[in-house]
Design a protein around this motif. Structure first.
Motif, mmCIF file in Angstrom:
data_model
loop_
_atom_site.group_PDB
_atom_site.id
_atom_site.type_symbol
_atom_site.label_atom_id
_atom_site.label_comp_id
_atom_site.label_asym_id
_atom_site.label_seq_id
_atom_site.Cartn_x
_atom_site.Cartn_y
_atom_site.Cartn_z
ATOM 1 N N LEU A 1 0.861 -1.179 0.000
ATOM 2 C CA LEU A 1 0.000 0.000 0.000
ATOM 3 C C LEU A 1 0.897 1.228 0.000
ATOM 4 N N ALA B 1 -2.766 7.160 1.825
ATOM 5 C CA ALA B 1 -2.928 6.050 2.764
ATOM 6 C C ALA B 1 -2.833 6.551 4.206
ATOM 7 N N THR B 2 -3.630 5.982 5.069
ATOM 8 C CA THR B 2 -3.649 6.353 6.480
ATOM 9 C C THR B 2 -3.040 5.245 7.331
ATOM 10 N N GLN C 1 -5.289 2.306 7.572
ATOM 11 C CA GLN C 1 -5.236 1.422 6.413
ATOM 12 C C GLN C 1 -3.998 0.532 6.453
ATOM 13 N N TYR D 1 -6.997 -3.601 -2.643
ATOM 14 C CA TYR D 1 -6.170 -3.108 -1.555
ATOM 15 C C TYR D 1 -5.218 -2.027 -2.019
#
Length: 227
Positions: A16, A21-22, A25, A227
Motif C-alpha cells: 500500500l 494512505a492512512t 489502512q 487493496y
C-alpha cells in the motif's frame, strides 16, 4: 506448472503506497498480510516504525519513490533512516534519466551509495516499461555490480506501465541466477502472477493480494476488494 496458493503468498510483498494512505489502512494491510500469509508488507517510509503485531511478516519500504530523481545522498539518508526505523527491505528507484543517457556507471554508483546505507535487503526498481531491452540489461548489471539483492520491474506509478512477462524474462536471463527478480505493477489476477513466476520472478509486489490468491486452483478465498 502453476504455483500453489500458499507458495505464491510467500512470494508477495503486500503493498500500500497510495499517497493518501492512512495509518489505519496500514494496520488493516498488516492484518491482511498475516491472514493471507504473505512474505511482507510494503509501505511508505512515513509509516515507520510499525507498531502493529507483524507476526512473521517482514517490513519493506521504498526509497527515492516514485520518480527516482533524488540525489544519491538523499536516497541513502532515506534508506538509512528506514533501516533504523525497522525496515527489513528497501526498494529504491534508480535515476532513469541517467540510464537513458548511457550513464550506467552513475546509476551503479548511486545504487552502491544506497547499498552502503541499508542494513537489510536492497531491491532496485528499474522501471522496466520505460526501458529498452538493452537498458534493462544495463540496469540489472549495474544493480548486481553495486551489491543489490533484487532487481524490480516497476513502481506502479510510471505512465509507461508496470511489469511485463518479457521484461521479467530479460531480467532473469541477465541476473536471475544471482539476484532475485521482483515483478510489480499491474498484476491483478492469478494467471498474470503465475506467468510472472514462470518467467523468472521470485517476488511479487501486489496491492490486490487476496484477489490474486483467490484465483489459485482449488482456493475458495473470498475477495474483499481492492487493496
Amino acid at each position: 506448472m502453476e504455483i500453489t496458493r500458499n507458495a505464491l503468498a510467500r512470494m508477495v510483498d503486500h503493498t500500500l503506497l497510495k499517497t493518501d494512505a492512512t495509518h489505519a489502512q496500514i494496520s488493516a494491510l498488516i492484518g491482511e498480510a498475516r491472514e493471507l500469509g504473505t512474505w511482507s508488507v510494503c509501505v511508505s517510509p512515513s509509516m515507520l516504525p510499525i507498531t502493529d503485531d507483524l507476526g512473521e511478516v517482514r517490513v519493506a519500504t521504498v526509497c527515492g519513490f516514485p520518480s527516482g530523481n533524488h540525489t544519491a545522498e538523499v536516497k541513502a539518508f532515506e534508506a538509512a533512516e528506514s533501516s533504523r526505523l525497522g525496515a527489513d527491505e528497501v526498494d529504491m528507484v534508480i535515476n532513469i534519466g541517467l540510464l537513458k543517457e548511457g550513464r550506467a556507471d552513475l546509476v551503479e554508483s548511486e545504487i552502491r551509495t544506497v547499498r552502503e546505507a541499508t542494513t537489510g535487503l536492497l531491491k532496485v526498481i528499474i522501471e522496466s516499461a520505460a526501458l529498452t531491452d538493452d537498458e534493462i540489461v544495463a540496469a540489472c548489471r549495474a544493480s548486481e555490480a553495486a551489491g543489490a539483492d533484487f532487481v524490480k520491474t516497476s513502481t506502479g506509478f510510471h505512465p509507461a506501465g508496470g511489469a511485463s512477462v518479457h521484461a521479467v524474462e530479460v531480467m532473469a536471463r541477465t541476473v536471475g541466477d544471482r539476484l532475485g527478480i521482483k515483478a510489480s505493477g499491474g498484476i491483478r489476477d492469478y494467471a498474470t502472477a503465475n506467468a510472472m513466476v514462470e518467467a523468472g520472478a521470485t517476488r511479487l509486489g501486489l496491492s490486490g493480494t487476496a484477489a490474486v490468491l483467490a484465483g489459485a486452483e482449488g482456493d475458495d478465498t473470498v475477495d474483499d476488494g481492492d487493496y
